[in-house]
Motif scaffolding. Structure first.
Motif, PDB file in Angstrom:
ATOM      1  N   ASN A 307     -44.006  55.532  16.438  1.00 11.20           N
ATOM      2  CA  ASN A 307     -43.970  55.488  17.957  1.00 11.20           C
ATOM      3  C   ASN A 307     -42.593  54.891  18.539  1.00 11.20           C
ATOM      4  O   ASN A 307     -42.685  54.795  19.761  1.00 11.20           O
ATOM      5  N   ARG A 308     -42.032  54.217  17.733  1.00 13.95           N
ATOM      6  CA  ARG A 308     -40.873  53.546  18.334  1.00 13.95           C
ATOM      7  C   ARG A 308     -39.644  53.651  17.286  1.00 13.95           C
ATOM      8  O   ARG A 308     -39.623  53.506  16.183  1.00 13.95           O
ATOM      9  N   VAL A 309     -38.416  54.171  17.869  1.00 15.40           N
ATOM     10  CA  VAL A 309     -37.235  53.999  17.035  1.00 15.40           C
ATOM     11  C   VAL A 309     -36.085  53.247  17.895  1.00 15.40           C
ATOM     12  O   VAL A 309     -35.737  53.560  18.994  1.00 15.40           O
ATOM     13  N   ILE A 310     -35.728  52.219  17.140  1.00 23.04           N
ATOM     14  CA  ILE A 310     -34.753  51.338  17.781  1.00 23.04           C
ATOM     15  C   ILE A 310     -33.348  51.276  17.026  1.00 23.04           C
ATOM     16  O   ILE A 310     -33.320  51.258  15.844  1.00 23.04           O
ATOM     17  N   ILE A 311     -32.245  51.659  17.639  1.00 23.60           N
ATOM     18  CA  ILE A 311     -30.873  51.660  17.045  1.00 23.60           C
ATOM     19  C   ILE A 311     -29.960  50.875  17.569  1.00 23.60           C
ATOM     20  O   ILE A 311     -29.672  50.746  18.953  1.00 23.60           O
ATOM     21  N   ILE A 312     -29.454  50.039  16.943  1.00 23.12           N
ATOM     22  CA  ILE A 312     -28.397  48.858  17.058  1.00 23.12           C
ATOM     23  C   ILE A 312     -27.180  49.292  16.511  1.00 23.12           C
ATOM     24  O   ILE A 312     -26.923  49.631  15.609  1.00 23.12           O
ATOM     25  N   GLN A 313     -26.262  49.439  17.691  1.00 24.84           N
ATOM     26  CA  GLN A 313     -24.779  49.876  17.278  1.00 24.84           C
ATOM     27  C   GLN A 313     -23.950  48.965  18.340  1.00 24.84           C
ATOM     28  O   GLN A 313     -24.101  48.505  19.408  1.00 24.84           O
ATOM     29  N   LYS A 314     -22.856  48.332  17.673  1.00 25.18           N
ATOM     30  CA  LYS A 314     -22.025  47.354  18.215  1.00 25.18           C
ATOM     31  C   LYS A 314     -21.230  47.913  19.216  1.00 25.18           C
ATOM     32  O   LYS A 314     -20.849  47.514  20.314  1.00 25.18           O
TER      33      LYS A 314
END
Length: 735
Positions: A307-314
């Protein structure tokens, strides 16, 4: 000649703008070459080393030039300099094409060394010629302390040039546009201040028109470089050169010429996502660190429990391009609402991360630098565990092979596995051309039947990760074969920030693939007891210094000052990137600090013997203190904010020392040798920059990957004590 009233003003502006344009050109060429050579840290060291080495050669040449009208010669060289720098920048971006190589092909040390040398040889040599000529001109004009003044104005110009080139990049100019603007300013100044003459004016006008032409049509140059692919988007971010290109219906996003994401590539997406998610009994929240977009999120959301997708990109700009070209595959507003993007340095974002996640997919480029190595280090893996739920899974994706893995490759995998196992209780390996490493605190059932059962239960709409594929991929024989190889490997090393073993092995594998020589050197040094390194590096200066020949001693001390200072700057940058996140455009703050310090240091004019000896002693103590602070920064965490303050401050004081010592030692060398201030300044300047070049080559490209950050900085402490201390002792300094 110019009137007397104007001479002081002119001789301030000439070196100021030489420094201004030199640091700007150096920065642009670093960006251009890194975009061609895939941003490899070893390539960065080669490029910077070439620039410094060839600048030193140019300084030696400048010291030997004889001319009655120095101003006219400097003006002529300045105009030719502009023309050849512009030509070299074009040669740089077309270099692979001229050699018949694909733009995305990974090059080895040899080709990188050759290409960057050919590109930089003329601009760097001309850059080095300016310093001794300017010193000669100022000395001929009867201005006191010419070395101090030229050196200080040139470094002040470099400081301001670093700020301006950074502002140009911030404003959205690409490397070509920034370069042509800087060259245009430089050309205008040299024509305005230099020797008047119709020939020079005509040359300047033609070159100026050429710069305008190149500025306007630089996008067409980029299009030609990328043919036969069609460039749809080209943008330079703070961190890399991003190109979106298409060929025969396939669209690819490149970062520094390396393919980062192929849009619509289902096989790659399924490979990244489904192994860790299928091994988790019920994933709900998934964190992707690194490259990710809506296409990757779409693949994750095929698991209905998520139910949640978190994408970290600099990189904010890179993330925008990844998203804007994504195929949404019919994702509705409800689905896209489950996706959250966070842009910023992952190290710092994780410190403020509040959500607990079930699965972490680490989709970061391999540790081809000390900075990227930090994402595979014990420190970063521990930070990832802090944001994971009990029973969470961390997934690494590493290079593999279906039939054969070399000894170094197995050791590389074992080191990453050892590091993960320091944080998690269990690690599991999935063999293939891409090897997946799953780290978790719970026991996973890696049985083929379990994975296929979950695949069917979740009714995943997949094209490649299907039962017929998994029969071979999860073959008990293949899994056991890989586990046996790893079990037989006796390597117990852990990948840390302080000792970047991942960087060491990744460099060996890269060099082995491209047929270079670094792998043999690395392996030889790795087996060598570090005390023998001390023996070699200290025996040579001991022999030179104990001969008690003042001229040679001073020359060696000048060389060592350049070696120590540039090595420390390189180590400070690596310390910052490893412990406080990517330095990126903050490199301009470090450059500003060092150059301002050097300019101020050069303004300290010592007249008395006692003050000279005292100043040398203070500089000696300062180098030791600066090295000591570096050791403390490695051993003890001081918080990100303190790194932001301390590193530029340290480089400022390092610059003060260098700025003070160089003209003092050069002046002393001139008194002892009696060869004239211009020739002596050229010799001293060449020794300083060649020492800096060797520092870049030896410390950043060899010592850090093999011996680690801490051993490298301790070596510099010992070297500083030995060389500068013995230099003070054996040289009976006389003002």
């Amino acid at each position: 000649m110019l009137k007397n009233v104007d001479r002081g003003f002119v001789w301030r502006l000439f070196p100021f703008f030489v420094g201004f344009v030199a640091i700007s050109i150096q920065t642009v060429f670093v960006r251009l070459t890194l975009s061609i050579f895939q941003g490899n840290e070893i390539a960065l060291c080669i490029v910077l080393g070439h620039w410094l080495l060839l600048t030193g050669v140019g300084s030696r040449i400048g010291a030997k030039l004889r001319c009655k009208n120095v101003l006219r010669l400097i003006t002529f060289i300045g105009i030719v300099y502009v023309l050849l720098v512009a030509a070299s920048s074009i040669l740089c971006v077309f270099s692979k094409k001229l050699l018949g190589l694909p733009l995305s092909e990974i090059l080895g040390v040899g080709p990188i060394f050759f290409i960057s040398f050919v590109v930089l040889v003329i601009p760097s040599i001309l850059n080095g010629i300016f310093f001794p000529l300017l010193v000669k001109a100022v000395d001929d004009a009867g201005i006191a302390f010419p070395v101090h003044k030229i050196y200080s104005y040139e470094t002040f110009g470099s400081a301001l040039g670093g700020v301006f080139i950074g502002l140009f990049f911030f404003s959205g100019l690409n490397s070509f546009e920034a370069l042509f603007v800087v060259l245009g300013i430089f050309l205008f100044v040299f024509l305005a201040l230099g020797r008047k003459g119709w020939l020079l004016k005509i040359m300047g006008v033609f070159i100026g028109v050429g710069l305008v032409f190149l500025f306007v049509f630089n996008r067409q140059i980029v299009n030609e470089v990328w043919k036969p692919q069609t460039v749809e988007k080209c943008v330079e971010t703070r961190y890399s050169s991003v190109v979106v290109a298409s060929y025969q219906g396939m669209r690819t996003l490149f970062s520094n010429s390396s393919p980062l994401w192929v849009f619509g590539n289902e096989e790659k997406r399924e490979e990244l996502v489904h192994f860790p998610l299928l091994y988790h009994p019920r994933p709900e929240t998934v964190l992707v660190v690194g490259t990710g977009n809506y296409e990757l999120a779409f693949e994750v959301l095929k698991h209905k429990s998520v139910n949640r997708v978190i994408i970290i990109q600099k990189d904010r700009v890179l993330q925008s391009e990844l998203n804007s070209y994504s195929n949404f595959y019919g994702m509705d507003t409800k689905s896209t609402g489950k996706v959250k993007f966070m842009t910023g340095d992952p190290v710092r974002l994780l410190e403020r991360f509040k959500t607990k996640v079930d699965v972490v997919i680490l989709n970061i480029p391999l540790p081809t630098s000390a900075y990227l190595n930090s994402y595979y280090s014990l420190y970063f893996i521990s930070r990832l565990k802090d944001v994971m739920k009990k029973g969470g899974i961390l997934a690494f994706h590493l290079p593999g092979g279906e039939r054969f893995l070399s000894r170094e490759h197995v050791e590389y995998l074992k080191v990453i596995g050892n590091t993960a196992q320091k944080v998690f209780r269990h690690v599991y390996w999935i063999p293939g051309n891409t090897i997946h490493l799953l780290a978790t605190d719970i026991v996973l059932d890696v049985n083929f039947d379990v994975v296929v059962s979950r695949l069917k239960q979740r009714k995943l709409d997949v094209k490649y990760i299907r039962e017929y594929y998994l029969v071979d991929r999860l073959s008990p024989f293949k899994i056991q074969f890989l586990n046996d190889l790893l079990a037989e490997c006796k390597v117990k090393k852990i990948n840390t920030v302080e000792k970047p073993i991942g960087f060491y092995y990744e460099t060996i594998l890269w060099d082995k693939k491209t047929g270079g020589i670094l792998k043999d050197l690395y392996k030889f040094l790795n087996k060598l007891n570090f005390k023998y390194v001390y023996l070699v590096f200290l025996t040579i200066p001991f022999i030179l210094l104990t001969k008690n020949k003042k001229e040679k001693t001073i020359k060696f001390v000048i060389f060592s000052i350049g070696f120590i200072s540039m090595s420390l700057v390189g180590l400070y940058v690596m310390i910052y990137q490893s412990y406080a996140g990517g330095i990126y455009l903050k490199i301009f703050l470090i450059n500003l600090g060092f150059m301002l310090g050097a300019g101020l240091g050069a303004r300290i004019i010592v007249r008395e013997e006692r003050l000279l000896r005292l100043g040398m002693g203070m500089a000696f103590v300062s180098v030791l203190l600066l090295s000591g602070v570096g050791i403390l920064l490695i051993k003890f965490s001081v918080g990100y904010f303190m790194y932001d303050i301390l590193i530029p401050v340290l480089t400022f004081f390092l610059g003060v020392n260098c700025g003070f010592l160089f003209p003092v030692l050069t002046g002393l060398l001139e008194k002892i040798g009696g060869k004239g201030v211009a020739k002596t300044s050229g010799v001293g300047y060449s020794l300083d920059v060649i020492g800096a070049c060797i520092g870049i080559y030896v410390i950043s490209a060899i010592f850090v990957p093999v011996f680690g950050l801490l051993n490298s900085i301790i070596f510099l402490v010992v070297y500083s004590i030995f060389v500068i201390g013995m230099g003070l002792f054996f040289t009976r300094i006389q003002a």
